[in-house]
Write a protein that holds these residues in place. Structure first.
Motif, PDB file in Angstrom:
ATOM      1  N   GLU A 107      23.215 -63.231 -15.455  1.00  0.00           N
ATOM      2  CA  GLU A 107      24.523 -63.239 -16.115  1.00  0.00           C
ATOM      3  C   GLU A 107      25.548 -64.082 -15.370  1.00  0.00           C
ATOM      4  O   GLU A 107      26.591 -64.427 -15.919  1.00  0.00           O
ATOM      5  CB  GLU A 107      25.043 -61.810 -16.260  1.00  0.00           C
ATOM      6  CG  GLU A 107      24.241 -60.963 -17.205  1.00  0.00           C
ATOM      7  CD  GLU A 107      24.759 -59.542 -17.287  1.00  0.00           C
ATOM      8  OE1 GLU A 107      25.787 -59.221 -16.646  1.00  0.00           O
ATOM      9  OE2 GLU A 107      24.138 -58.744 -18.000  1.00  0.00           O
ATOM     10  N   THR A 108      25.251 -64.408 -14.099  1.00  0.00           N
ATOM     11  CA  THR A 108      26.221 -65.146 -13.291  1.00  0.00           C
ATOM     12  C   THR A 108      25.678 -66.447 -12.701  1.00  0.00           C
ATOM     13  O   THR A 108      26.374 -67.091 -11.925  1.00  0.00           O
ATOM     14  CB  THR A 108      26.734 -64.268 -12.126  1.00  0.00           C
ATOM     15  OG1 THR A 108      25.611 -63.872 -11.326  1.00  0.00           O
ATOM     16  CG2 THR A 108      27.469 -63.047 -12.642  1.00  0.00           C
ATOM     17  N   ASP A 109      24.453 -66.837 -13.070  1.00  0.00           N
ATOM     18  CA  ASP A 109      23.839 -68.019 -12.465  1.00  0.00           C
ATOM     19  C   ASP A 109      23.150 -68.876 -13.530  1.00  0.00           C
ATOM     20  O   ASP A 109      22.407 -68.349 -14.363  1.00  0.00           O
ATOM     21  CB  ASP A 109      22.800 -67.621 -11.421  1.00  0.00           C
ATOM     22  CG  ASP A 109      23.412 -66.842 -10.279  1.00  0.00           C
ATOM     23  OD1 ASP A 109      24.103 -67.459  -9.457  1.00  0.00           O
ATOM     24  OD2 ASP A 109      23.199 -65.611 -10.225  1.00  0.00           O
ATOM     25  N   LYS A 140      27.945 -70.946 -11.198  1.00  0.00           N
ATOM     26  CA  LYS A 140      28.159 -69.521 -10.913  1.00  0.00           C
ATOM     27  C   LYS A 140      29.316 -69.047 -11.789  1.00  0.00           C
ATOM     28  O   LYS A 140      30.306 -69.765 -11.961  1.00  0.00           O
ATOM     29  CB  LYS A 140      28.565 -69.297  -9.446  1.00  0.00           C
ATOM     30  CG  LYS A 140      27.525 -69.716  -8.439  1.00  0.00           C
ATOM     31  CD  LYS A 140      26.549 -68.629  -8.195  1.00  0.00           C
ATOM     32  CE  LYS A 140      25.602 -69.025  -7.079  1.00  0.00           C
ATOM     33  NZ  LYS A 140      24.516 -68.089  -6.961  1.00  0.00           N
ATOM     34  N   LYS A 141      29.182 -67.843 -12.297  1.00  0.00           N
ATOM     35  CA  LYS A 141      30.280 -67.266 -13.069  1.00  0.00           C
ATOM     36  C   LYS A 141      31.180 -66.506 -12.105  1.00  0.00           C
ATOM     37  O   LYS A 141      30.747 -65.566 -11.435  1.00  0.00           O
ATOM     38  CB  LYS A 141      29.759 -66.349 -14.163  1.00  0.00           C
ATOM     39  CG  LYS A 141      30.816 -65.979 -15.170  1.00  0.00           C
ATOM     40  CD  LYS A 141      30.195 -65.307 -16.375  1.00  0.00           C
ATOM     41  CE  LYS A 141      31.209 -65.185 -17.490  1.00  0.00           C
ATOM     42  NZ  LYS A 141      30.593 -64.548 -18.666  1.00  0.00           N
ATOM     43  N   VAL A 142      32.431 -66.941 -12.007  1.00  0.00           N
ATOM     44  CA  VAL A 142      33.401 -66.364 -11.077  1.00  0.00           C
ATOM     45  C   VAL A 142      34.630 -65.943 -11.878  1.00  0.00           C
ATOM     46  O   VAL A 142      35.246 -66.783 -12.551  1.00  0.00           O
ATOM     47  CB  VAL A 142      33.804 -67.396  -9.993  1.00  0.00           C
ATOM     48  CG1 VAL A 142      34.846 -66.818  -9.057  1.00  0.00           C
ATOM     49  CG2 VAL A 142      32.588 -67.891  -9.236  1.00  0.00           C
ATOM     50  N   TRP A 146      32.802 -70.113 -15.701  1.00  0.00           N
ATOM     51  CA  TRP A 146      31.663 -70.825 -15.125  1.00  0.00           C
ATOM     52  C   TRP A 146      32.184 -71.950 -14.255  1.00  0.00           C
ATOM     53  O   TRP A 146      32.977 -72.773 -14.705  1.00  0.00           O
ATOM     54  CB  TRP A 146      30.747 -71.349 -16.229  1.00  0.00           C
ATOM     55  CG  TRP A 146      29.940 -70.241 -16.825  1.00  0.00           C
ATOM     56  CD1 TRP A 146      30.213 -69.553 -17.969  1.00  0.00           C
ATOM     57  CD2 TRP A 146      28.752 -69.666 -16.277  1.00  0.00           C
ATOM     58  NE1 TRP A 146      29.269 -68.584 -18.162  1.00  0.00           N
ATOM     59  CE2 TRP A 146      28.354 -68.635 -17.143  1.00  0.00           C
ATOM     60  CE3 TRP A 146      27.987 -69.916 -15.140  1.00  0.00           C
ATOM     61  CZ2 TRP A 146      27.229 -67.859 -16.911  1.00  0.00           C
ATOM     62  CZ3 TRP A 146      26.859 -69.151 -14.921  1.00  0.00           C
ATOM     63  CH2 TRP A 146      26.488 -68.133 -15.792  1.00  0.00           C
TER      64      TRP A 146
END
Length: 154
Positions: A107-109, A140-142, A146
């Motif tokens: 979900e974050t990469d 990366k989702k921060v 994205w």
């Protein structure tokens, strides 16, 4: 330093290769979001706007430019790198990218592999020279956005 850079790259690639490559239902949406972010950053290159370029990077991002340049680590160093390069002669007239592969591993990469063509005009000529190459980007989702964590091109 070269050994640690190689290790980071190999670690990133191995985790990419070992991750689930099955497309998930959000992969298309994630690709559209990363493409929009990247397109904005590329427009910053054309406008010679370092802040617009770096807006897409994580605070701890790593940039691996071609030509034997040492890895550039962290947003402040990346800002300085682009400010110096944009101050030089010449300009990018247009930048086109082509996606070869886009994988979402969590979900974050996400990882993007592609090609680019930069139409470059040196300051001492009206001629435009195409510069072609390949790119590898680790996203990366921060905080819901994205961002580029690792950016490499050659």
């Amino acid at each position: 330093m070269k050994t640690s850079t190689t290790f980071v790259l190999l670690l990133s690639l191995s985790s990419w290769a070992c991750s689930s490559i099955e497309p998930n239902e959000d992969a298309e949406t994630i690709f559209k979001q990363t493409k929009a972010a990247n397109d904005s950053s590329l427009q910053g290159h054309i406008e010679k706007d370092a802040e617009k370029i770096i807006a897409v990077y994580t605070d701890d991002a790593i940039v691996l430019p071609p030509g034997g340049v040492k890895p550039i680590v962290g947003i402040d160093s990346i800002r300085k790198y682009y400010q110096q390069n944009l101050a030089g002669s010449g300009r990018s007239v247009s930048i086109k990218t082509e996606n070869i592969r886009f994988d979402v591993s969590s979900e974050t990469d996400a990882t993007e592999l592609g090609r680019y063509v930069i139409d470059y005009q040196a300051s001492d000529t009206s001629a435009v020279t195409p510069i072609k190459g390949e790119m590898l980007i680790v996203w990366k989702k921060v905080d819901g956005q994205w961002k580029i964590y690792l950016d490499m091109w050659h």
